[in-house]
Design a protein around this motif. Structure first.
Motif, PDB file in Angstrom:
ATOM      1  N   GLY A  69      53.529  47.103  29.842  1.00  0.00           N
ATOM      2  CA  GLY A  69      53.180  48.304  30.583  1.00  0.00           C
ATOM      3  C   GLY A  69      54.339  49.246  30.773  1.00  0.00           C
ATOM      4  O   GLY A  69      55.340  49.196  30.044  1.00  0.00           O
TER       5      GLY A  69
ATOM      6  N   GLU B 282      42.952  46.305  31.033  1.00  0.00           N
ATOM      7  CA  GLU B 282      42.557  45.339  32.060  1.00  0.00           C
ATOM      8  C   GLU B 282      43.148  43.953  31.801  1.00  0.00           C
ATOM      9  O   GLU B 282      43.451  43.220  32.760  1.00  0.00           O
TER      10      GLU B 282
ATOM     11  N   THR C 269      47.188  45.684  23.745  1.00  0.00           N
ATOM     12  CA  THR C 269      47.403  46.180  25.114  1.00  0.00           C
ATOM     13  C   THR C 269      48.523  47.213  25.187  1.00  0.00           C
ATOM     14  O   THR C 269      48.436  48.164  25.968  1.00  0.00           O
TER      15      THR C 269
ATOM     16  N   GLU D 167      46.742  44.042  33.246  1.00  0.00           N
ATOM     17  CA  GLU D 167      46.946  44.529  34.612  1.00  0.00           C
ATOM     18  C   GLU D 167      47.799  43.576  35.439  1.00  0.00           C
ATOM     19  O   GLU D 167      48.621  43.998  36.266  1.00  0.00           O
TER      20      GLU D 167
ATOM     21  N   GLN E  33      52.377  43.325  34.961  1.00  0.00           N
ATOM     22  CA  GLN E  33      53.223  44.497  35.121  1.00  0.00           C
ATOM     23  C   GLN E  33      54.605  44.113  35.639  1.00  0.00           C
ATOM     24  O   GLN E  33      54.792  43.075  36.290  1.00  0.00           O
TER      25      GLN E  33
ATOM     26  N   ARG F 110      47.229  54.314  30.889  1.00  0.00           N
ATOM     27  CA  ARG F 110      46.655  53.363  31.843  1.00  0.00           C
ATOM     28  C   ARG F 110      46.772  51.948  31.296  1.00  0.00           C
ATOM     29  O   ARG F 110      46.604  51.735  30.086  1.00  0.00           O
ATOM     30  N   ASN F 111      47.009  50.996  32.174  1.00  0.00           N
ATOM     31  CA  ASN F 111      47.109  49.606  31.744  1.00  0.00           C
ATOM     32  C   ASN F 111      45.755  49.090  31.257  1.00  0.00           C
ATOM     33  O   ASN F 111      44.714  49.392  31.857  1.00  0.00           O
TER      34      ASN F 111
END
Length: 416
Positions: A351, A390, A378, A393, A396, A387-388
């Protein structure tokens, strides 16, 4: 061109003299929409999924050496998803499902062999832990089996199950869908796929710095081949992630260690599954060429040397021979090490970073190869959308501030 049996026949008729290069070798352009630093599996997969899933094709992959010359070409090729925590299980099983269709999608044989992954239990404590582990995987909808000592013996007859065995085997925990894939084929397949979609793959191009504006936002990278402008940069450099983070002005909770492996001379088929002994840190499989591929535990001191220490090599060979006495007559052919990026909870980081416009995929530790498809999927998502994904998530960088760690040290299969 598309690879097929007919294409192979045409190539044979021409003496295999007219095959086009699998990917181009372009000069870097002055500007790209996205730059990815690292031409290993994760970087190439990120570029491929940026183009395929998000339609972003003005992308450069910068590799300081040659494609797959880092950890992608220096591992034991195991793919599996037998992880304990739900966040990890979802992540790695998504990756395994992508692997299962990868050869067809890329039109490139990645030589996936789902021969199963066997984790040996040497004590009652091991059996109890593996029982919990297998039940948890079943709750996640992931295949898992507990095997008795007799079932292990029938599956792996070369294993020493005698009464006087140095490492007694009480049973095992198995994931049938796990197995191995060809490491360089995975890198080449993603490189070929990304190039076909318009991505520039630039080898021998080291990143020497990051360019930012007055607000600290990334605006480009300095390289050994000149400055390249871009508004978004992804780092996928495994053990050298902390080095690049330092160039960008922040610190990662990453320590780089050497993880070594070795292969023996080839022999006839003797082992048709992956066998790991968590208690000793040794794991073994047999390659398609007949070589016994032997993996080891980490050299527990920070290092960027791609070779590993003699002490760990000696220990893993001794453990392997104790479990497989018949291998004692084999000669070792090659030994190497990859530089793995280990974080405190043995889970990845996927991320944004503290630098706006700079994103990272790192911290896979000993599990990077099996995660190449999901790591690329991802990272491409966050690079394209901001946006990350899912699946990422929970992984991070901020978790090292909040304390919401995902401790998967045991599921890595070897001692960290």
């Amino acid at each position: 061109m598309r690879y097929s049996a007919l294409a192979l026949l045409r190539g044979a008729l021409s003496g295999h003299r007219n095959w086009p290069p699998a990917w181009r070798s372009p000069e870097p352009k002055p500007q790209y929409d996205v730059v990815i630093v690292g031409g290993g599996g994760h970087g190439l997969a990120s570029a491929y999924y940026l183009a395929k899933n998000h339609g972003i094709t003005n992308v450069a992959v910068l590799e300081r050496g040659w494609l797959g010359g880092g950890n992608t070409g220096r591992n034991t090729t195991v793919v599996r998803s037998n992880y304990l925590y739900p966040e990890s299980a979802r992540l790695y099983d998504f990756s395994l499902r992508l692997y299962e269709g990868l050869a067809r999608e890329l039109n490139f044989n990645v030589m996936l062999s789902q021969r199963g992954h066997l984790m040996l239990a040497h004590s009652r404590h091991d059996l109890e832990s593996m029982s919990r582990w297998a039940n948890t995987m079943a709750m996640h909808g992931i295949d898992a089996q507990l095997l008795t000592r007799e079932q292990v013996g029938a599956m792996v007859p070369a294993l020493d199950l005698s009464a006087g065995a140095r490492y007694p085997v009480l049973g095992a925990f198995m994931q049938p869908r796990a197995g191995t894939a060809r490491h360089d084929a995975v890198a080449w397949g993603y490189a070929r796929g990304a190039d076909h979609l318009g991505v520039d793959i630039i080898q021998n191009c080291a990143v020497t710095g990051f360019v930012t504006d007055a607000n600290g936002h990334v605006t480009g990278v300095d390289t050994s081949r000149g400055r390249i402008r871009t508004a978004r940069v992804g780092i996928a450099a495994a053990g050298h992630s902390s080095v690049l983070a330092k160039l960008a002005g922040f610190r990662l909770p990453v320590t780089s260690y050497a993880l070594q492996a070795m292969v023996t001379e080839p022999l006839k088929p003797r082992l048709d599954t992956v066998v790991i002994s968590p208690g000793t840190g040794a794991y073994v499989s047999q390659s398609d060429k007949g070589e016994m591929v032997i993996g080891a535990s980490l050299d527990l001191f920070p290092s960027y040397a791609q070779r590993g220490s003699f002490g760990v090599l000696q220990g893993v060979v001794a453990a392997t021979l104790a479990m497989f006495p018949s291998f004692s007559r084999l000669r070792l052919m090659r030994q190497w090490a990859g530089i793995v990026d280990v974080v405190h909870d043995s889970s990845p980081i996927i991320g944004p970073t503290p630098v706006p416009g700079l994103y990272i995929n790192c911290g896979w530790g000993t599990g990077g190869f099996k995660a190449i498809p999901v790591g690329g999927w991802t990272l491409a998502h966050v690079l394209a959308t901001g946006r990350n994904h899912e699946l990422a998530e929970a992984f991070q960088l901020e978790r090292f501030v909040t304390g919401r760690l995902i401790d998967e040290a045991a599921a890595s299969g070897i001692a960290h």
